[in-house]
Design an enzyme around this catalytic site. Structure first.
Site, PDB file in Angstrom:
ATOM      1  N   LYS B  91       2.241   0.865   2.332  1.00 46.48           N
ATOM      2  CA  LYS B  91       1.159  -0.042   1.930  1.00 46.48           C
ATOM      3  C   LYS B  91       0.961  -0.095   0.415  1.00 46.48           C
ATOM      4  O   LYS B  91       0.520  -1.104  -0.124  1.00 46.48           O
ATOM      5  CB  LYS B  91      -0.148   0.371   2.606  1.00 46.48           C
ATOM      6  CG  LYS B  91      -0.119   0.275   4.128  1.00 46.48           C
ATOM      7  CD  LYS B  91      -0.321  -1.144   4.612  1.00 46.48           C
ATOM      8  CE  LYS B  91      -0.287  -1.232   6.132  1.00 46.48           C
ATOM      9  NZ  LYS B  91      -0.241  -2.621   6.603  1.00 46.48           N
ATOM     10  N   GLU B 113      -9.353  -4.960   3.545  1.00 48.76           N
ATOM     11  CA  GLU B 113      -9.638  -4.516   4.908  1.00 48.76           C
ATOM     12  C   GLU B 113      -8.692  -3.368   5.194  1.00 48.76           C
ATOM     13  O   GLU B 113      -7.660  -3.230   4.540  1.00 48.76           O
ATOM     14  CB  GLU B 113      -9.378  -5.650   5.895  1.00 48.76           C
ATOM     15  CG  GLU B 113      -7.918  -5.783   6.364  1.00 48.76           C
ATOM     16  CD  GLU B 113      -6.946  -6.168   5.245  1.00 48.76           C
ATOM     17  OE1 GLU B 113      -7.406  -6.630   4.193  1.00 48.76           O
ATOM     18  OE2 GLU B 113      -5.724  -5.988   5.428  1.00 48.76           O
ATOM     19  N   SER B 379       7.465   3.968   8.263  1.00 49.63           N
ATOM     20  CA  SER B 379       6.513   3.330   7.347  1.00 49.63           C
ATOM     21  C   SER B 379       5.474   4.265   6.759  1.00 49.63           C
ATOM     22  O   SER B 379       4.943   4.009   5.682  1.00 49.63           O
ATOM     23  CB  SER B 379       5.823   2.164   8.062  1.00 49.63           C
ATOM     24  OG  SER B 379       5.232   2.611   9.270  1.00 49.63           O
TER      25      SER B 379
HETATM   26  C1  LIG Z   1       1.971   3.736   8.315  1.00 50.19           C
HETATM   27  C2  LIG Z   1       1.750   2.352   8.772  1.00 50.19           C
HETATM   28  N1  LIG Z   1       2.767   1.671   9.314  1.00 50.19           N
HETATM   29  C3  LIG Z   1       2.618   0.417   9.758  1.00 50.19           C
HETATM   30  C4  LIG Z   1       1.403  -0.236   9.698  1.00 50.19           C
HETATM   31  C5  LIG Z   1       1.309  -1.614  10.259  1.00 50.19           C
HETATM   32  O1  LIG Z   1       1.208  -2.607   9.303  1.00 50.19           O
HETATM   33  P1  LIG Z   1       2.425  -3.571   8.965  1.00 50.19           P
HETATM   34  O2  LIG Z   1       2.848  -4.198  10.237  1.00 50.19           O
HETATM   35  O3  LIG Z   1       1.823  -4.552   8.025  1.00 50.19           O
HETATM   36  O4  LIG Z   1       3.487  -2.775   8.347  1.00 50.19           O
HETATM   37  C6  LIG Z   1       0.310   0.427   9.133  1.00 50.19           C
HETATM   38  C7  LIG Z   1      -0.986  -0.254   9.038  1.00 50.19           C
HETATM   39  O5  LIG Z   1      -2.006   0.254   8.811  1.00 50.19           O
HETATM   40  C8  LIG Z   1       0.488   1.747   8.654  1.00 50.19           C
HETATM   41  O6  LIG Z   1      -0.517   2.425   8.110  1.00 50.19           O
END
Ligand SMILES: Cc1ncc(COP(=O)(O)O)c(C=O)c1O
Lengths: 264, 397
Positions: B91, B113, B379
């Protein structure tokens, strides 16, 4: 000529302003909405704006948010709202505008909705999250059924935006009084009068002021600059009090009459 | 329809996208569009951003060969370690870039948000770094399950506002952030945290996240001398997925797989699998797949992970699915929890519950990926989730 334009023209001849009260359909239930519609129509409403509840009303403040939540809890739907309008129109000729968010209309299907809305007597539509750049498909479907599309102008709307709005806007311009969400305010935007004048100079339509209007005094203050006034949250607040006190809408009616009086 | 790298001038990827906001926001949206287009080509801005990404965020993040897990399931798995970014998730790539953009636009305040709290923490961090005021909206249900991140944001000097309306989760926080934005549109920039919302957000967020794909592409070529057979990522709004997909879209042999939150299963109705259970709608600024009832009202969603618990999905994903360039599946809460603990035990990495969905999906479908070369976008890290997972495990006993 559509009925909304006619209302503004006739009021202009009499040197009066359009009084446009709002209510949220189905808040808290259909029966109440039927009663309030009658109250509005028989006490001086020139046009009535009916809010179409949406699960995520991004442009609305706490009062209308709560109203929509109550209505949705009792499973209000666009179909039921059209039915409501149709029943209302059997007794009254007051023009009806539906104001809401795009997805319920989109989900219904633009063409089908326009046809059904026409059959039930809807005169105009305002979709808050539909700027002119996205308006064409819905606008065309409505136009085919001779339903007018109403657009917003706001304190931050610039010349470029006004020209975009001009391409689609019909009936009147809904002038949003503050940069913000719906709800009663003590004061409106500082540069509002200049902005209203700019809108009037650019777009040849009547202009009605909405969002934030909380008293007859406020209408008086802006009276000479506008062609109409839209009042929503302030009325809903009175209605809620009446429901709480189990009074037959006395507070609502008194307040309503005071607003209608300054407009006329 | 052919894939185009850039949305059309109205922000459409095929039939999806666009800009559905109230008139009050249109001038701010147009200003953002213009500034973004200008800064994309502005050397000074790009160098400044690059320098922060390198020295502050810690990029490039490693592409790590997960040897034990690979051996166990007979595939060849690389993890793109976004969990090693400063603040613990991808993020920050977007948040930092947007706060920098806000500063260029002369804004003094940012709002955001957050669902899992990761985007909130990232925005709070960037605001503290670059000296802007910051306020974050978060559903009270999410505040409960991600309490650690609430405290982190507060430590960073950000005001966290709990939202008690609707489902008390991400979508309600977005509504409230939009309401704040219309009210303070002159001095405030809204740092939207995923590849969602009105144009230019989905496009802009993808561009800021594409650094993940750019790095991974080079890294896998260096390590394996070839492209992967598949790239897998979890999909909430879709930012980490589109970030890593973007570099591989042109290479048609690379399968792109997005994993949504299957919650307690599609039949239960308690999930956030928009592609499995939704249809096209217009929601919070964009046209895309949406979980909605027959009247067009958004449905409440369920997922064990706050970051995937959302009713709609980024429009570019709807487009990639439409043209069959990417496919979308889901992992249930149970599969995600399995991914969570398996990765911890096998590799010594505790993943975020969001990322655990990608891991859980891969494990459940291991047979299908036998002998294949895979990149999974990890992620985020799971520190924020350990209290919640502990509670779940205790309740299961
Ligand atoms: C670690 C992590 N992965 C994935 C996401 C999902 O978001 P996005 O689909 O935008 O990657 C989030 C959202 O809060 C997150 O904190």
């Amino acid at each position: 000529m559509n009925k909304i334009t006619k209302v503004f023209e006739e009021l202009l001849k009499k040197n009066q302003k359009a009084f446009i009260p709002y209510l949220t359909a189905g808040d808290p239930d259909i029966e109440t909405t039927e009663k309030i519609l009658e109250l509005y129509a028989s006490n001086g409403a020139d046009i009535i704006e009916i809010g179409v509840p949406f699960s995520d009303p991004m442009a609305d403040g706490p009062v209308i948010q709560a109203a929509m939540e109550r209505a949705l809890k009792n499973s209000i739907s666009l179909k039921k709202i059209l039915n409501l309008v149709s029943n209302f129109k059997k007794k009254y000729s007051t023009p009806i505008i539906l104001m809401g968010y795009l997805n319920p209309f989109f989900s219904y299907g633009f063409e089908k909705f326009a046809k059904d809305a026409k059959a039930s007597g809807v005169d105009g539509i305002l979709s808050v999250d539909l700027p002119p750049e996205e308006a064409t498909p819905f606008y065309k479907a409505l136009k085919n059924q001779e339903i007018i599309s109403i657009f917003l102008a706001t304190p931050v709307t610039n010349q470029k935006r006004l020209h975009a709005i001009q391409k689609f806007a019909e009936g009147f311009i809904y002038m949003v009084s503050v940069a913000g969400v719906t709800g009663e305010r003590k004061n409106l935007d500082e540069g509002l009068i200049e902005k209203i004048q700019e809108v009037k100079k650019t777009i040849r339509l009547p202009v009605a002021l909405g969002f934030g209007i909380s008293s007859p005094e406020m209408i008086q203050k802006y009276y000479s600059h506008l062609d109409g006034f839209i009042v929503g949250s302030a009325l809903i607040n009175r209605m809620e009090n009446d429901l709480k006190n189990q009074s037959p809408f006395e507070e609502l009616k008194t307040f309503f009459l005071s607003l209608a009086k300054v407009c006329h | 329809m052919k894939y185009k790298n850039i949305p059309d001038q109205n922000g459409y990827f095929g039939d999806f996208g666009g800009c559905f906001v109230s008139e009050t926001l249109m001038p701010a949206i147009e200003e953002l569009k213009e500034t973004f287009v200008k800064m994309r080509k502005d050397k000074k801005f790009q160098n400044e951003l690059k320098s922060y990404l390198k020295n502050y965020v810690g990029r490039p993040t490693p592409l790590y060969f997960a040897e034990k897990l690979s051996k166990k399931f007979q595939f060849k798995l690389y993890l793109k370690r976004e969990d090693l970014c400063h603040t613990g998730a991808h993020k920050i790539n977007n948040a930092l870039a947007q706060v920098l953009l806000a500063k260029k636009m002369g804004k003094t305040r940012v709002i955001a948000e957050t669902g899992a709290g990761q985007h909130g923490v990232a925005t709070a961090t960037a605001a503290s770094l670059l000296g802007l005021k910051c306020r974050v909206y978060m559903g009270t249900e999410d505040m409960r399950r991600q309490s650690l991140n609430v405290f982190r944001m507060q430590l960073l000097g950000t005001e966290v506002i709990g939202i008690d309306s609707g489902s008390k989760t991400l979508k309600d926080a977005i509504n409230e952030a939009f309401r704040d934005w219309v009210t303070h549109v002159k001095d405030t920039h809204y740092v939207l945290g995923t590849a969602f919302g009105a144009h230019p957000y989905p496009y802009m967020v993808r561009e800021f996240m594409s650094v993940i794909g750019t790095e991974a592409y080079k890294q896998i070529k260096k390590a394996e001398k070839r492209l992967p057979d598949a790239v897998i990522a979890c999909v909430g709004g879709g930012s980490n997925a589109i970030g890593i997909f973007s570099s591989f879209i042109k290479d048609k042999k690379v399968r792109l797989i997005g994993v949504e939150a299957g919650g307690k299963g599609i039949e239960s109705g308690l999930h956030a699998a928009r592609f499995a259970g939704g249809r096209v709608g217009v929601f919070q600024g964009t046209k895309s797949y949406l979980l909605q009832d027959e009247n067009g009202q958004a449905l409440t969603t369920h997922s064990v992970s706050a970051g995937l618990d959302y009713a709609s999905v980024g429009p570019e994903h709807s487009f990639l699915r439409e043209i069959k360039r990417a496919s979308y599946s889901y992992a249930t809460d149970e599969e995600a929890l399995n991914g969570f603990s398996t990765l911890a035990k096998e590799e010594g990495i505790i993943p975020a519950l969001e990322s655990s969905h990608a891991v859980g999906y891969l494990i459940s479908h291991a047979e299908e990926f036998k002998n294949q070369l895979i990149i999974l976008n990890l992620s985020g890290r799971g520190d924020k989730d350990v209290i919640q997972v502990k509670e779940i495990m205790e309740n299961m006993q």
